[in-house]
Design an enzyme around this catalytic site. Structure first.
Site, PDB file in Angstrom:
ATOM      1  N   HIS A   1      -2.865 -14.637   3.270  1.00 17.45           N
ATOM      2  CA  HIS A   1      -3.318 -15.940   2.763  1.00 17.45           C
ATOM      3  C   HIS A   1      -2.471 -16.486   1.614  1.00 17.45           C
ATOM      4  O   HIS A   1      -2.583 -17.655   1.292  1.00 17.45           O
ATOM      5  CB  HIS A   1      -4.809 -15.902   2.399  1.00 17.45           C
ATOM      6  CG  HIS A   1      -5.168 -15.034   1.247  1.00 17.45           C
ATOM      7  ND1 HIS A   1      -6.396 -15.094   0.641  1.00 17.45           N
ATOM      8  CD2 HIS A   1      -4.481 -14.075   0.588  1.00 17.45           C
ATOM      9  CE1 HIS A   1      -6.455 -14.220  -0.332  1.00 17.45           C
ATOM     10  NE2 HIS A   1      -5.305 -13.588  -0.385  1.00 17.45           N
TER      11      HIS A   1
ATOM     12  N   SER B   1       0.834  -1.203   0.000  1.00 16.89           N
ATOM     13  CA  SER B   1       0.000   0.000   0.000  1.00 16.89           C
ATOM     14  C   SER B   1       0.867   1.251   0.000  1.00 16.89           C
ATOM     15  O   SER B   1       2.065   1.204   0.346  1.00 16.89           O
ATOM     16  CB  SER B   1      -0.922   0.006   1.218  1.00 16.89           C
ATOM     17  OG  SER B   1      -1.778  -1.111   1.175  1.00 16.89           O
TER      18      SER B   1
ATOM     19  N   ASP C   1      -6.700 -17.267   6.243  1.00 13.26           N
ATOM     20  CA  ASP C   1      -7.731 -16.350   5.749  1.00 13.26           C
ATOM     21  C   ASP C   1      -7.975 -15.285   6.816  1.00 13.26           C
ATOM     22  O   ASP C   1      -8.585 -15.556   7.853  1.00 13.26           O
ATOM     23  CB  ASP C   1      -9.017 -17.141   5.460  1.00 13.26           C
ATOM     24  CG  ASP C   1     -10.075 -16.272   4.791  1.00 13.26           C
ATOM     25  OD1 ASP C   1      -9.960 -15.018   4.864  1.00 13.26           O
ATOM     26  OD2 ASP C   1     -11.015 -16.831   4.206  1.00 13.26           O
TER      27      ASP C   1
HETATM   28  C1  LIG Z   1      -3.118  -4.040  -0.876  1.00 16.33           C
HETATM   29  S1  LIG Z   1      -2.268  -5.454  -0.297  1.00 16.33           S
HETATM   30  C2  LIG Z   1      -1.574  -4.710   1.151  1.00 16.33           C
HETATM   31  C3  LIG Z   1      -0.518  -5.527   1.766  1.00 16.33           C
HETATM   32  C4  LIG Z   1       0.206  -4.926   2.967  1.00 16.33           C
HETATM   33  N1  LIG Z   1      -0.643  -4.191   3.849  1.00 16.33           N
HETATM   34  C5  LIG Z   1       1.336  -4.070   2.487  1.00 16.33           C
HETATM   35  O1  LIG Z   1       1.205  -2.843   2.444  1.00 16.33           O
HETATM   36  O2  LIG Z   1       2.361  -4.653   2.094  1.00 16.33           O
HETATM   37  C6  LIG Z   1      -3.573  -6.506   0.335  1.00 16.33           C
HETATM   38  C7  LIG Z   1      -3.089  -7.829   0.905  1.00 16.33           C
HETATM   39  O3  LIG Z   1      -4.206  -8.547   1.422  1.00 16.33           O
HETATM   40  C8  LIG Z   1      -3.999  -9.924   1.148  1.00 16.33           C
HETATM   41  N2  LIG Z   1      -5.295 -10.616   1.257  1.00 16.33           N
HETATM   42  C9  LIG Z   1      -6.381 -10.504   0.427  1.00 16.33           C
HETATM   43  N3  LIG Z   1      -7.385 -11.281   0.873  1.00 16.33           N
HETATM   44  C10 LIG Z   1      -6.933 -11.892   2.008  1.00 16.33           C
HETATM   45  C11 LIG Z   1      -7.512 -12.806   2.926  1.00 16.33           C
HETATM   46  N4  LIG Z   1      -8.757 -13.289   2.768  1.00 16.33           N
HETATM   47  N5  LIG Z   1      -6.775 -13.222   3.979  1.00 16.33           N
HETATM   48  C12 LIG Z   1      -5.496 -12.769   4.150  1.00 16.33           C
HETATM   49  N6  LIG Z   1      -4.889 -11.916   3.310  1.00 16.33           N
HETATM   50  C13 LIG Z   1      -5.601 -11.467   2.253  1.00 16.33           C
HETATM   51  C14 LIG Z   1      -3.386  -9.924  -0.239  1.00 16.33           C
HETATM   52  O4  LIG Z   1      -2.747 -11.148  -0.548  1.00 16.33           O
HETATM   53  C15 LIG Z   1      -2.419  -8.735  -0.100  1.00 16.33           C
HETATM   54  O5  LIG Z   1      -1.182  -9.151   0.409  1.00 16.33           O
END
Ligand SMILES: C[S@@+](CC[C@H](N)C(=O)[O-])C[C@H]1O[C@@H](n2cnc3c(N)ncnc32)[C@H](O)[C@@H]1O
Length: 226
Positions: free
Chosen positions: A116, A60, A147
């Site tokens: 996940h 992000s 999850d």
């Molecule tokens: C926009 S990215 C942000 C990642 C982190 N906050 C960063 O800035 O590096 C959203 C993250 O949510 C994860 N994600 C999406 N759905 C998910 C779920 N059901 N459970 C766990 N992680 C999930 C994605 O794989 C991704 O890594």
């Protein structure tokens, strides 16, 4: 956005976010200055925009990380349990850890990143170790695969929960895992539609109050099985 910026270094980026008023407090600036984005974002680490990190995922934008730390800062105390849902690169999880450590040592502190995608779990661990291996080695920071919509019951309740991807509706299980006195911030709304960063505060009696913080644009929380 007026504060979109590019730093010549991590310190320069954080200084600019401070100058633009995105970062409001010294403690947030310190945690973000200490956490050099070069360990987490292989491309344009000092640009205030999301960047690809693999697995069709982005880290992000720095201003969203800053907002998350500012909104949750009152809950980030020594001994707190913190859950970072969709921890991706591991950057914000590291900031939570450093923010709390700077406030004081407490053996009960637990910072949990839940992600996940297995490849991102591995990537984030390697990023965190390249940054400072004492974070994961301390046993007070954990990156777990799972999850995130279901939280991580083993270390609940949490004083602070951050969700890094949009939920169509607030995931109830995260509210259940919120401690009394705790705060959850989560982007809520349909993919590509109107989304708001929503804040949920649980009071001492267990009553929850929701506040809409701002309009946002996040990728959705997804189900790997579908
Ligand atoms: C926009 S990215 C942000 C990642 C982190 N906050 C960063 O800035 O590096 C959203 C993250 O949510 C994860 N994600 C999406 N759905 C998910 C779920 N059901 N459970 C766990 N992680 C999930 C994605 O794989 C991704 O890594």
């Amino acid at each position: 956005m007026a504060w979109r910026s590019v730093g010549t270094s991590n310190a320069d980026l954080i200084r600019q976010l401070r100058d633009y008023g995105v970062i409001a407090t010294e403690a947030v600036a310190d945690a973000m200055t200490a956490t050099d984005r070069k360990h987490y974002s292989p491309r344009n680490p000092y640009m205030d925009a999301p960047q690809p990190i693999g697995g069709s995922v982005t880290i992000s934008a720095p201003h969203m990380h800053a907002f998350a730390l500012e909104y949750l800062r009152d809950q980030l105390k020594p001994g707190a349990h913190v859950l970072d849902v969709g921890s991706g690169s591991g950057y914000l999880t590291a900031c939570f850890y450093r923010y709390i450590k700077a406030k004081g040592e407490n053996e009960n502190t637990r910072i949990v990143g839940i992600e996940h995608q297995v490849s991102l779990v591995q990537l984030s661990k390697s990023n965190l170790n390249a940054d400072d291996s004492s974070m994961l080695n301390s046993g007070q920071m954990l990156i777990v695969e799972g999850d995130g919509r279901l939280g991580h019951a083993a270390l609940a309740p949490y004083d602070a929960i951050h969700v890094g991807a949009a939920a169509p509706e607030t995931p109830n299980e995260l509210l259940n895992q919120l401690a009394r006195g705790g705060r959850l911030i989560v982007p809520v709304g349909p993919e590509g539609g109107t989304q708001y960063m929503q804040q949920y505060d649980k009071d001492a009696s267990g009553k929850v109050q929701m506040t809409r913080l701002m309009g946002v644009m996040y990728v959705p929380l997804t189900d790997l099985r579908s």
